[in-house]
Structures are given as C-alpha cells and as structure tokens.
Design a protein around this motif. Structure first.
Motif, PDB file in Angstrom:
ATOM      1  N   ALA A  91       8.499  -5.591   7.886  1.00  0.00           N
ATOM      2  CA  ALA A  91       8.685  -4.540   6.891  1.00  0.00           C
ATOM      3  C   ALA A  91       7.924  -3.303   7.339  1.00  0.00           C
ATOM      4  N   VAL A  92       8.386  -2.125   6.846  1.00  0.00           N
ATOM      5  CA  VAL A  92       7.790  -0.856   7.277  1.00  0.00           C
ATOM      6  C   VAL A  92       7.380  -0.046   6.050  1.00  0.00           C
ATOM      7  N   PRO A  93       6.159  -0.225   5.545  1.00  0.00           N
ATOM      8  CA  PRO A  93       5.661   0.650   4.480  1.00  0.00           C
ATOM      9  C   PRO A  93       5.528   2.080   5.004  1.00  0.00           C
ATOM     10  N   GLN A  94       5.869   3.057   4.174  1.00  0.00           N
ATOM     11  CA  GLN A  94       5.827   4.451   4.609  1.00  0.00           C
ATOM     12  C   GLN A  94       4.436   4.835   5.103  1.00  0.00           C
ATOM     13  N   ARG A  95       4.414   5.429   6.310  1.00  0.00           N
ATOM     14  CA  ARG A  95       3.186   5.929   6.941  1.00  0.00           C
ATOM     15  C   ARG A  95       2.146   4.829   7.197  1.00  0.00           C
ATOM     16  N   ASP A 138       8.853   4.732  17.419  1.00  0.00           N
ATOM     17  CA  ASP A 138       7.668   5.439  16.933  1.00  0.00           C
ATOM     18  C   ASP A 138       8.080   6.817  16.441  1.00  0.00           C
ATOM     19  N   ASN A 139       7.108   7.610  16.010  1.00  0.00           N
ATOM     20  CA  ASN A 139       7.390   8.922  15.418  1.00  0.00           C
ATOM     21  C   ASN A 139       8.056   9.879  16.388  1.00  0.00           C
ATOM     22  N   SER A 140       7.841   9.701  17.675  1.00  0.00           N
ATOM     23  CA  SER A 140       8.420  10.589  18.686  1.00  0.00           C
ATOM     24  C   SER A 140       9.778  10.107  19.168  1.00  0.00           C
ATOM     25  N   GLY A 141      10.269   8.999  18.623  1.00  0.00           N
ATOM     26  CA  GLY A 141      11.560   8.475  19.026  1.00  0.00           C
ATOM     27  C   GLY A 141      11.503   7.603  20.259  1.00  0.00           C
ATOM     28  N   ASN A 142      10.303   7.242  20.719  1.00  0.00           N
ATOM     29  CA  ASN A 142      10.183   6.347  21.853  1.00  0.00           C
ATOM     30  C   ASN A 142      10.519   4.914  21.435  1.00  0.00           C
ATOM     31  N   LEU A 143      10.958   4.127  22.398  1.00  0.00           N
ATOM     32  CA  LEU A 143      11.142   2.695  22.194  1.00  0.00           C
ATOM     33  C   LEU A 143       9.841   2.007  22.594  1.00  0.00           C
ATOM     34  N   ALA A 196      10.010   2.011  12.739  1.00  0.00           N
ATOM     35  CA  ALA A 196      11.236   1.296  12.405  1.00  0.00           C
ATOM     36  C   ALA A 196      11.357   0.065  13.295  1.00  0.00           C
ATOM     37  N   PHE A 197      11.820  -1.022  12.718  1.00  0.00           N
ATOM     38  CA  PHE A 197      12.101  -2.246  13.462  1.00  0.00           C
ATOM     39  C   PHE A 197      13.438  -2.093  14.183  1.00  0.00           C
ATOM     40  N   ILE A 198      13.535  -2.567  15.423  1.00  0.00           N
ATOM     41  CA  ILE A 198      14.796  -2.544  16.160  1.00  0.00           C
ATOM     42  C   ILE A 198      15.311  -3.963  16.391  1.00  0.00           C
ATOM     43  N   THR A 199      14.535  -4.786  17.070  1.00  0.00           N
ATOM     44  CA  THR A 199      14.917  -6.195  17.230  1.00  0.00           C
ATOM     45  C   THR A 199      13.718  -6.962  17.763  1.00  0.00           C
ATOM     46  N   GLY A 234       0.794  -1.218   0.000  1.00  0.00           N
ATOM     47  CA  GLY A 234       0.000   0.000   0.000  1.00  0.00           C
ATOM     48  C   GLY A 234       0.827   1.269   0.000  1.00  0.00           C
ATOM     49  N   ALA A 235       2.125   1.146   0.242  1.00  0.00           N
ATOM     50  CA  ALA A 235       3.049   2.285   0.238  1.00  0.00           C
ATOM     51  C   ALA A 235       4.456   1.725   0.047  1.00  0.00           C
TER      52      ALA A 235
END
Length: 437
Positions: A290-294, A329-334, A316-319, A274-275
């Motif tokens: 996977a991380v489709p944009q938005r 997340d968008n705010s940089g939280n884990l 974003a995936f971390i582990t 979808g993106a």
C-alpha cells in the motif's frame, strides 16, 4: 443506412489515426527512448518487447494502461483500444469503442472477453481478435470499471446501484438480435446502496464485494444478491478495493486500511497508515503493498497486518518477483527493491514512461509513454511469467533440455538491444464498410 454510415466514419477514423502515427523505426518517442540492455542488465532485467499503440500523438494521449495474464491493453483518449500479446508483444488488434473521444474506464477481462464501460453501455470484445461480441445498455452511468467472471458481469453506477447480468443469456439475446433493446432479460439482480459505488466490484467465489462512497462495504451472493455481510469504515472511501484469494482490503479517508475475510466480512486486522491511501492495495503472495500519501510504500503481512518494511522514496507499486519489488519514485525512475527489507538495489531512469501497470497478476513490468510507446521488461532469469493472483491459470511449462537450447538470441534494434513487437493489422478493416467497431 445510418448504421452503415456510422461504421464507415469509425473505420475512416481508425485509418486516419494509423496513418498519422509516428513510426517506431528508431525506437523513439516524443517523451522517451528505449532503455538499453546495458542499463537493464546491471540490475538483472532485460527487454521483452516494445511496440506502438494506435494513437495520433498530435491530439491524443494514453488514458489507461492495463494488463492481465495474456494481454496488455492501452486505451487512448480518442477511444481506441490497442491490444498486445503479453509475452511476445505482437499487436493483436485495435478497435474504436463507442464514439470518438468518449471517456470510459479501464478495461476488465476474463479468460475470453474484454469489457469496457462507456457512456450508458458495456461493450464486450473477443480478447484474441477484438471482435465486438455484444453491447449492453445499463440504466445509469457507470462509476467504475465492470467486473466479470465466467458467468456474470457486475457494474456499479453513480446512483449507488450494482447490477448483475448473466453473460450466457446476454450472448443468446445478442445472437437473436434482441440487444440492446431487451437488456433487462439478461439482468439477474440489482442491489441499491445510498451513495455512489466507488470501486469495481470484486467477485470471489460465491460472493461479490463492493464499496460505496459513504464508506460501507457490502458482500452479497453472486446468484441471489443475498446480503452476506456489511462493514462500515470510520470515513469515506474513494480508493478501489484490493484483494487476495481470501481477503478484501479497504482503505478509508481516516488513514486506515482494513483486511476482511471475503466470505463473512470479519475483520482480520486493521492498519493505521498515517496518511490516506489513494492507490489500490496490491497483493503478491503473502504480502499486501500500500502507498500512503507522502509516506512511501509499505509492505504488510496479509496474515497478521504487521509492517514488514517501508520504503519512503517509493510512490507507486509496479510489480514483484520472488526476490524483488519494482516501484516508481517521485522523479519517475524505476526503483529495484530488495523484497526482504525494502532496501534500494538500483534505479533506472524511465521518466518518460508515465503510464505504468500496477501488476499484481504477473511479474512483468509494463510501461508506456503518453504518445503510445509501450515496453515490457522482465528479469533475465524469468523466461516464463509467474502468475500471482490466479496461479491456477499458469500454463503447463515445457520440459527444458540443455540451457543452450533455450538461450534467446541477442536482438538487434537501432537505438536499443530489443526487438519491436510485431504489428498485426487492426481487427477493423477500413475497406469493409460493414466492419464491426
């Protein structure tokens, strides 16, 4: 005389950077402070170690943060690489590769060597000491990080070529003083495609796979470059290839991701996201993330391609561990997610740690600030790391006695409940003008 002078300049550069570092005594950074054990423990996490990279925070920043099963590598914009032990956090070495401020690509590694592509050269360093093992001059500018296995190194270039070199022959030529002038004697083959190679090649067994910007995936023999398969997507490709032990994952500009057999290129399934997917797909166990944009993060079955769950807040995936998935997340939280359904278990504010390893190799969480403060977290129950991508590299675990005998003592550090990494002297000795840099 010229080479000696150049070495002296490089050594002096490292000394200057080391002397201008911000001291980690108070566990602080211009961007962030260390998370406390109270913050981490409520979600079953603990601090393994923290440390400082060799970086001049007044002029440099962290460009790349990567990790393998043994080490963590931080690359500064100045060109200095700082390496930490992945479990203990000891600073093993730091080294300036190439000219100061020369931009390269993230490092790659095998069991013994760390490789870096800078300018028209590929450099190899000893993983444990940072000693320069050899440097290789390539015909054109690299377009991605090199790939290395036990016998060969593969490098893609901006003109659409992929070159393969024999590592053992390179070492012999270097020992005989024939590099970089006689680089061609170590070349095994060149494979030419019409457009730029956009992803580090992926070497899996007898096949090495790579993609060109045009959207064509090639699988060739590692020894003879014989074409085993060719697959064409419907769009262009700019995202690095993902892979498991058996499959290759390629995402195109038409918002589609394909799962192909690594040996014959046969399509196992495709997924319409979808993106566009602009981050490298990551695999852990039987799941590809996977991380489709938005669109958040999606978890797909590697076997069937079916959507297991989607978490819209993840960026974003971390582990991942046995029961949890860790994302940004968008705010940089884990964010801590339930691995079964993707639901949010909790959130830890770590916004200053903008560099984050997307770790499909182990279950360790590795983050850093822009000015070189590095932290490594783990689950409290995970005393030994889980090896995801290459489980055969997992060391034999010691036989454990009573739990009390192996309970780590509580660390005591000002401003946090974790101890800093022990900092060893950089591999380069500034007092030695002939030190290899």
């Amino acid at each position: 005389m010229f080479q000696t002078s150049l070495r002296m300049i490089r050594a002096a550069f490292i000394v200057l950077v080391v002397s201008t570092q911000v001291t980690p005594a108070f566990a602080q950074s211009a961007d962030a402070t260390l998370p406390t054990e109270k913050e981490l423990n409520q979600y079953g996490l603990t601090m393994m170690w923290w440390g400082r990279a060799v970086i001049d925070a007044s002029r440099d920043k962290v460009l790349f943060l990567t990790a393998d099963e043994q080490n963590v590598y931080l690359q500064a914009s100045s060109g200095i690489i700082t390496t930490f032990g992945g479990e203990g956090g000891k600073r093993l070495w730091s080294n300036l590769i190439g000219r100061p401020d020369q931009v390269g690509y993230p490092v790659s590694s095998n069991d013994e060597q760390v490789l870096l592509a800078v300018g028209l050269k590929v450099f190899s360093l000893d993983k444990s000491t940072g000693e320069l093992l050899w440097e290789l001059r390539i015909p054109d500018h690299p377009s991605a990080s090199p790939e290395v296995d036990d016998n060969q190194v593969y490098i893609g270039t901006v003109d659409g070529s992929v070159y393969s070199y024999n590592i053992h022959r390179i070492r012999k030529l270097n020992d005989d003083g024939m590099l970089p002038q006689w680089t061609n004697m170590s070349r095994l083959w060149r494979f030419k495609t019409p457009t730029e190679i956009v992803s580090p090649p992926v070497a899996l067994g007898p096949t090495v796979t790579f993609a060109s910007e045009r959207g064509i995936l090639y699988g060739v023999g590692t020894v003879d470059k014989g074409l085993k398969f060719q697959f064409e997507t419907n769009g262009k490709v700019s995202t690095s290839l993902g892979h498991s032990r058996d499959y290759i994952f390629i995402a195109d500009s038409e918002s589609r991701m394909y799962c192909l057999n690594k040996n014959n290129g046969r399509v196992n399934w495709s997924f319409s996201s979808g993106a566009p997917i602009t981050q490298q797909p990551r695999t852990v166990g039987s799941i590809v993330y996977a991380v489709p944009q938005r669109e958040g993060l999606v978890a797909l079955s590697i076997k069937t391609g079916f959507l297991i769950w989607q978490q819209k807040l993840a960026t974003a995936f971390i582990t991942a561990s046995q029961d949890r998935v860790y994302v940004s997340d968008n705010s940089g939280n884990l964010l801590v997610l339930n691995k079964e359904d993707g639901s949010i278990i909790g959130s830890i504010p770590l916004r200053g740690y903008t560099n984050r390893v997307q770790n499909d190799r182990t279950d360790r969480i590795v983050l850093s600030t822009q000015d070189g403060l590095v932290i490594s977290l783990r689950e409290q129950s995970s005393e030994f790391p889980a090896f995801h991508l290459y489980p055969e590299r997992q060391p034999i675990m010691p036989l454990l006695g009573s739990d009390a005998e192996h309970t780590p003592s509580e660390p005591d550090v000002p401003g946090a409940d974790a101890a800093p990494a022990t900092e060893a002297a950089p591999a380069t000795d500034a007092a030695d003008p002939d030190a290899t840099l």
